[in-house]
Design an enzyme around this catalytic site. Structure first.
Site, PDB file in Angstrom:
ATOM      1  N   GLU A 276      94.748  94.855   7.450  1.00 45.57           N
ATOM      2  CA  GLU A 276      95.417  95.572   8.537  1.00 45.57           C
ATOM      3  C   GLU A 276      96.894  95.181   8.600  1.00 45.57           C
ATOM      4  OE1 GLU A 276      95.019  96.014  13.427  1.00 45.57           O
ATOM      5  OE2 GLU A 276      93.993  94.399  12.350  1.00 45.57           O
ATOM      6  N   LYS A 332      94.520 104.504  13.524  1.00 48.26           N
ATOM      7  CA  LYS A 332      93.551 103.840  14.394  1.00 48.26           C
ATOM      8  C   LYS A 332      93.359 104.635  15.673  1.00 48.26           C
ATOM      9  CE  LYS A 332      92.363  99.215  16.108  1.00 48.26           C
ATOM     10  NZ  LYS A 332      92.802  97.827  16.254  1.00 48.26           N
ATOM     11  N   CYS A 388      89.942  97.050  12.315  1.00 52.79           N
ATOM     12  CA  CYS A 388      89.786  95.924  13.233  1.00 52.79           C
ATOM     13  C   CYS A 388      88.764  96.190  14.335  1.00 52.79           C
ATOM     14  CB  CYS A 388      91.151  95.539  13.813  1.00 52.79           C
ATOM     15  SG  CYS A 388      91.172  93.952  14.687  1.00 52.79           S
TER      16      CYS A 388
END
Length: 512
Positions: A276, A332, A388
């Protein structure tokens, strides 16, 4: 209602408020011990049974609320104690870190308190309250916690079975279904304590059902529902760059050099995954670097996927980009509060360092996101990207995974230091593999990076706090699991029906 049991010597009654409060805290502490990195999975059963028992002993709704709060204090006080580590990572003072972590944990403990209050106020004394109502409330409050205030789907009881055959059933019923099964079995143990021999057949039935669940998981594991195609070679790169150094401007060049060297070292893999926000500048600033990376991947017939921060119309997005034989962009969708965006930004930003951390001005994807195409063996395969915290949301991963050949997950767990969080996060990721019957390649900044098969087993993994390249074979898969086919919110219907049965008929009874 049957009288409560007494401790040895009859000196301390099990209904003594102080004794119940202490027991509630202790039972709360057991559940995190059932999860990673301890893996003492039978303690999840005892923890939930203990919670039901202490609440069942309450003589008023107010006392039930307090006992639920005590249980939640133990559960979250240990289970998400890593909030303290994340605050200390950005040099928040010790006293303030302790204060804010305590407030955060007690905030979630209020949900356990509300759950206990609802049980005593509306269910206690009704037929099936303990055996149906309490388990139904347990799993519904786990679900509530997954979206309330943007969600905290952490410490779900079902994760205790990630490494057991019973856990393979999450490919049918999701982690919430496992939680419900645990709660139902725990309720029978509670009933055995409360009602004695009258409840022994219920306990026997619960044990037999659990054993059947283990057997079913062994006969029909998660990969039973999906079909293997090609086996590929993949590598997950781990940089071990400290969080305090990651976003410094003078670290950009060393970071680019590190990943450039890693790209040169792994010419023998089909797919390379970087963590990430591995690259700490926007794509327009790295056009030459990214162009060279893309050409390198094409020359070697290799897909390369990296985390990066992208921007559009003044918004910043936590992004994955594909290069070489991989392509596309994934933004995301579910951000971390206080980590990637700041609630009440105008009032809080600048008050303390923790409210001004890098990447705390992110925006979620503005449109629904899709899988990333990857050209392998002359065919277009689909990679399901997860960034994540998104790994903790079964529904989000399910939507992406059902049309994919492989799950790729990136994270930056450097925020959490040497705490429980990286281990818990890896366990959560393993459960997503089982639910979706897909292998996973997982790359993190400082550990734990891993290759995970469709049964949630770790094939290869890194240690924490070291540079690593986790390399090995993973399987591409097609097909859908029963959870992918019937998932969503369908699992919620059973707990709702269980609550209706407890409330109907309305006549109260001494039965448990």
């Amino acid at each position: 209602m049957p009288s409560a049991p007494r401790f040895a010597g009859n000196r301390l009654s099990a209904t003594n408020p102080r004794v119940l409060s202490v027991l509630a805290v202790l039972f709360g502490l057991l559940l995190p011990l059932a999860l990673a990195p301890f893996y003492l999975w039978p303690l999840a059963w005892l923890s939930i049974a203990g919670y039901f028992w202490v609440v069942h002993q309450a003589r008023s709704s107010r006392q039930a609320f307090w006992l639920g709060l005590c249980f939640g204090a133990g559960l979250f006080g240990l289970g998400i104690s890593w909030v303290y580590a994340s605050m200390r990572t950005v040099h928040t003072g010790v006293a303030l870190s302790v204060l804010m972590t305590t407030a955060f944990c007690l905030g979630f403990a209020l949900l356990s308190a509300l759950q206990a209050w609802l049980y005593h106020r509306f269910l206690a004394g009704r037929r099936g309250a303990l055996t149906l109502g309490a388990p139904a409330l347990w799993v519904m409050f786990e679900w509530l916690r997954s979206w309330l205030f943007t969600g905290m789907p952490w410490l779900l009881a079902g994760y205790a079975h990630t490494g057991t055959w019973f856990g393979q059933l999450s490919s049918l019923v999701s982690v919430y279904g496992l939680s419900l099964a645990l709660a139902l079995a725990a309720a029978q143990l509670t009933r055995l304590v409360a009602a004695g021999r009258a409840a022994r057949w219920g306990m026997i039935s619960a044990v037999l059902a659990t054993l059947l669940g283990f057997g079913a998981g062994a006969l029909w594991p998660a990969d039973h529902w999906t079909t293997a195609s090609d086996r590929i070679r993949a590598v997950a790169v781990q940089s071990n760059i400290a969080q305090t150094d990651k976003w410094r401007s003078d670290m950009l060049r060393p970071t680019l050099d590190f990943y450039g060297r890693q790209a040169g070292l792994h010419a023998d893999v089909d797919l390379m995954l970087w963590p990430e926000a591995a690259l700490t500048a926007r794509p327009e600033r790295l056009s030459t670097y990214l162009s060279q990376l893309d050409q390198l991947g094409l020359d070697r017939n290799q897909g390369i996927v990296t985390g990066i921060i992208n921007s559009e119309d003044g918004r910043f997005f936590n992004t994955l980009l594909g290069f070489g034989t991989a392509s596309g962009e994934y933004r995301k969708q579910h951000l971390v509060p206080f980590g990637e965006y700041l609630p009440f930004d105008a009032q809080l930003r600048g008050l303390i360092n923790f409210f001004s951390i890098p990447m705390s001005t992110m925006s979620p994807a503005q449109t629904p996101q899709r899988t990333m195409p990857w050209n392998y063996a002359g065919q277009t395969r689909q990679l399901a990207p997860v960034i994540c915290y998104e790994a903790a949301y079964p529904g989000l991963v399910r939507q992406l995974a059902r049309d994919s050949d492989l799950l790729i997950m990136v994270s930056n767990d450097a925020w959490f230091g040497d705490s429980l969080a990286p281990h818990q996060h890896l366990q959560i990721t393993r459960m997503r593999a089982i639910e979706n019957g897909r292998d996973i390649v997982r790359a993190t900044q400082n550990g734990i990076s891993a290759l995970i098969d469709a049964r949630g087993r770790i094939v290869q993994r890194s240690a924490q706090f070291e540079i690593a390249a986790v390399k090995g074979d993973v399987q591409l898969r097609q097909g859908i699991t029963p959870y992918q086919r019937f998932g969503g919110q369908a699992w919620l219907l059973l707990p709702v029906l269980m609550l209706v049965l407890c409330r109907w008929p309305a006549k109260r009874t001494d039965s448990v």
